[in-house]
Motif scaffolding. Structure first.
Motif, PDB file in Angstrom:
ATOM      1  N   LYS B  47      13.813 -15.460   6.119  1.00 55.11           N
ATOM      2  CA  LYS B  47      13.675 -14.514   5.011  1.00 55.11           C
ATOM      3  C   LYS B  47      12.553 -14.958   4.078  1.00 55.11           C
ATOM      4  O   LYS B  47      11.780 -14.128   3.579  1.00 55.11           O
ATOM      5  N   ALA B  48      12.475 -16.232   3.862  1.00 53.17           N
ATOM      6  CA  ALA B  48      11.448 -16.746   2.952  1.00 53.17           C
ATOM      7  C   ALA B  48      10.050 -16.394   3.447  1.00 53.17           C
ATOM      8  O   ALA B  48       9.140 -16.157   2.650  1.00 53.17           O
ATOM      9  N   ASN B  49       9.910 -16.381   4.764  1.00 59.84           N
ATOM     10  CA  ASN B  49       8.597 -16.060   5.316  1.00 59.84           C
ATOM     11  C   ASN B  49       8.184 -14.624   5.006  1.00 59.84           C
ATOM     12  O   ASN B  49       6.994 -14.335   4.826  1.00 59.84           O
ATOM     13  N   ILE B  50       9.160 -13.745   4.964  1.00 59.68           N
ATOM     14  CA  ILE B  50       8.844 -12.355   4.595  1.00 59.68           C
ATOM     15  C   ILE B  50       8.252 -12.318   3.195  1.00 59.68           C
ATOM     16  O   ILE B  50       7.247 -11.650   2.942  1.00 59.68           O
ATOM     17  N   PHE B  51       8.865 -13.093   2.300  1.00 56.17           N
ATOM     18  CA  PHE B  51       8.360 -13.118   0.920  1.00 56.17           C
ATOM     19  C   PHE B  51       7.031 -13.865   0.825  1.00 56.17           C
ATOM     20  O   PHE B  51       6.328 -13.743  -0.164  1.00 56.17           O
ATOM     21  N   HIS B  52       6.759 -14.622   1.842  1.00 57.94           N
ATOM     22  CA  HIS B  52       5.437 -15.259   1.877  1.00 57.94           C
ATOM     23  C   HIS B  52       4.360 -14.220   2.172  1.00 57.94           C
ATOM     24  O   HIS B  52       3.244 -14.311   1.660  1.00 57.94           O
ATOM     25  N   HIS B  53       4.697 -13.218   2.977  1.00 51.63           N
ATOM     26  CA  HIS B  53       3.702 -12.204   3.367  1.00 51.63           C
ATOM     27  C   HIS B  53       3.777 -10.952   2.493  1.00 51.63           C
ATOM     28  O   HIS B  53       2.792 -10.235   2.371  1.00 51.63           O
ATOM     29  N   PHE B  54       4.942 -10.695   1.921  1.00 48.45           N
ATOM     30  CA  PHE B  54       5.096  -9.513   1.060  1.00 48.45           C
ATOM     31  C   PHE B  54       5.720  -9.955  -0.254  1.00 48.45           C
ATOM     32  O   PHE B  54       6.679 -10.713  -0.261  1.00 48.45           O
ATOM     33  N   SER B  55       5.180  -9.442  -1.324  1.00 45.66           N
ATOM     34  CA  SER B  55       5.585  -9.944  -2.635  1.00 45.66           C
ATOM     35  C   SER B  55       7.008  -9.564  -2.989  1.00 45.66           C
ATOM     36  O   SER B  55       7.640 -10.243  -3.807  1.00 45.66           O
ATOM     37  N   SER B  56       7.515  -8.500  -2.431  1.00 41.31           N
ATOM     38  CA  SER B  56       8.870  -8.063  -2.763  1.00 41.31           C
ATOM     39  C   SER B  56       9.380  -7.125  -1.679  1.00 41.31           C
ATOM     40  O   SER B  56       8.633  -6.692  -0.804  1.00 41.31           O
ATOM     41  N   LYS B  57      10.650  -6.819  -1.750  1.00 40.27           N
ATOM     42  CA  LYS B  57      11.226  -5.856  -0.815  1.00 40.27           C
ATOM     43  C   LYS B  57      10.536  -4.507  -0.976  1.00 40.27           C
ATOM     44  O   LYS B  57      10.226  -3.832   0.017  1.00 40.27           O
ATOM     45  N   GLU B  58      10.316  -4.139  -2.220  1.00 42.56           N
ATOM     46  CA  GLU B  58       9.656  -2.867  -2.498  1.00 42.56           C
ATOM     47  C   GLU B  58       8.287  -2.787  -1.833  1.00 42.56           C
ATOM     48  O   GLU B  58       7.925  -1.781  -1.219  1.00 42.56           O
ATOM     49  N   SER B  59       7.516  -3.855  -1.949  1.00 40.98           N
ATOM     50  CA  SER B  59       6.163  -3.827  -1.391  1.00 40.98           C
ATOM     51  C   SER B  59       6.207  -3.781   0.140  1.00 40.98           C
ATOM     52  O   SER B  59       5.358  -3.142   0.774  1.00 40.98           O
ATOM     53  N   LEU B  60       7.198  -4.446   0.729  1.00 40.87           N
ATOM     54  CA  LEU B  60       7.364  -4.353   2.179  1.00 40.87           C
ATOM     55  C   LEU B  60       7.688  -2.920   2.578  1.00 40.87           C
ATOM     56  O   LEU B  60       7.116  -2.370   3.532  1.00 40.87           O
ATOM     57  N   TYR B  61       8.586  -2.315   1.824  1.00 36.12           N
ATOM     58  CA  TYR B  61       8.956  -0.927   2.112  1.00 36.12           C
ATOM     59  C   TYR B  61       7.749  -0.008   2.003  1.00 36.12           C
ATOM     60  O   TYR B  61       7.517   0.848   2.872  1.00 36.12           O
ATOM     61  N   LEU B  62       6.967  -0.200   0.959  1.00 30.55           N
ATOM     62  CA  LEU B  62       5.767   0.623   0.783  1.00 30.55           C
ATOM     63  C   LEU B  62       4.814   0.442   1.947  1.00 30.55           C
ATOM     64  O   LEU B  62       4.200   1.411   2.421  1.00 30.55           O
ATOM     65  N   ALA B  63       4.681  -0.802   2.414  1.00 33.17           N
ATOM     66  CA  ALA B  63       3.797  -1.052   3.553  1.00 33.17           C
ATOM     67  C   ALA B  63       4.287  -0.299   4.783  1.00 33.17           C
ATOM     68  O   ALA B  63       3.486   0.274   5.537  1.00 33.17           O
TER      69      ALA B  63
END
Lengths: 219, 219
Positions: B47-63
């Motif tokens: 999970k931490a790696n996701i936050f390494h590539h995306f600043s937040s859940k919201e930004s991942l969703y937007l991507a």
DNA sequence: GGATTTGCCGACCGACCGGTCAGTCAGTAT
DNA sequence: ATACTGACTGACCGGTCGGTCGGCAAATCC
């Protein structure tokens, strides 16, 4: 708010307020985005009281969906009762359906979202308990229109119904996008949309010299 | 899976897997119903790696949404390139659009849900960045069909486009309900639906002896 | 008028949430 | 060898989640 006697009102008032609050919140956001705390706060009751009346969040949600379905079903049932020439009835039906959807924005959103997220599972339930009867009634009206010679006889009446409903539903859910299109000038004018839709449909549905029709031409 | 050298692949592989996993999960359930843990697990990363590539859940969703929009836009762009008689092109366009939606079920669900939940805010963005150009192109094709005498000249071409798209979208999202209706026998047969839809639309859109049309009858 | 039921509440629980952090490790330029 | 980098991880944080529990107050029954 309620004109009922206090004792009767107090027995159902809390439950009604919970259902109202939940319906509003569930319509605005998704199931998981709505917390029981938020529902309790809006309803003006404690969270524990909600669990006193509903066994779980899921069951409360189901109650809300069921109520919404009931409302939609009832309102749909009132639509097919009009009189007059066939074309006018058809046109009036289409316009009423669209107005009704726009007027009950929240409930409509709730049901459409439910369909999108879990269509496979909810499909049968919705088909049987919510739309089934009204869809069948609408199809019957169309079929009668075919027999009376108002509509082309070589079309599937269920297909006609689907296209009308679908075009209305799409207008409902896409109007926020449509209104940003340069070419679209009807996004904020459901009456105009309805008129044009019926025009398009009728001149494909209505009997024309080149299309087959039942020999008995009435009205 | 990837034919790229290990070092290049490893630089982008994790991000791609995260995006894929997130896209799948977000399409299946709502934003709040999908946890970062679930995404991490499906993607096979921490999970931490996701936050390494995306600043937040919201930004991942937007991507994810942005990628989905890009895909839809690209696929729509490939639709209007066919040749042949107008009626055939129109019919082929309608069928292709529907097939495309059914084929990319997840992305379509994601976008439709996004529209339902937050149409007001996403409306303009979607109109401009996703559908705008393709909608305008389709309208232009229809307008040309009017000038060439294939379509009634007194109709709003944007309205025609909306009805076609709407009927297709509705089939996509309601097929799970439709297939439970006694009167409906096309719920599992998109090709048949498409054929009947075009039939209905064309015989209201196509020039008929009783409707006004441009004097030059081409084709 | 005591006992029971009913509607309701504050306090609380374990689980899980999104997000952070210190630190490991492979690669790489010097 | 050294120094540095970015990808990556497990452990952990405060906070919120759905749901539970014991008890209060008023109505209801006997």
């Amino acid at each position: 708010m309620s004109a009922l006697p206090a004792n009767v009102a107090s027995r159902t008032d809390a439950v009604a307020r919970i259902l109202d609050a939940a319906a509003g919140l569930f319509a605005e956001s998704s199931y998981d985005a709505v917390s029981m705390n938020a529902i309790a706060e809006r309803a003006g009751v404690s969270k524990a009281n909600i669990f006193h009346h509903f066994s779980s969040k899921e069951s409360l949600y189901l109650a809300v969906v069921r109520a919404a379905c009931h409302d939609v079903g009832e309102r749909l049932g009132e639509l097919g009762t009009e009189h007059g020439p066939f074309a006018q009835r058809f046109s009036s039906y289409a316009a009423s359906m669209l107005n009704d959807m726009l007027e009950h924005d929240q409930i409509q959103r709730l049901i459409l979202r439910e369909l999108l997220v879990d269509g496979e599972r909810r499909g049968q339930e919705f088909a049987e308990k919510v739309f089934g009867e009204n869809f069948a009634r609408f199809v019957a009206i169309l079929r009668q229109g075919q027999l009376k010679g108002h509509l082309r006889a070589d079309l599937d009446p269920a297909m006609i119904a689907t296209v009308l409903i679908g075009s209305n539903v799409f207008f409902f859910e896409a109007r926020d996008v449509l209104k940003h299109f340069r070419d679209v000038n009807f996004a904020n004018d459901p009456a105009r949309y309805s008129t044009m839709l019926v025009d398009i449909l009728m001149h494909g549905i209505a009997r024309t010299p080149g299309s087959p029709a039942a020999p008995t031409a009435g009205n």
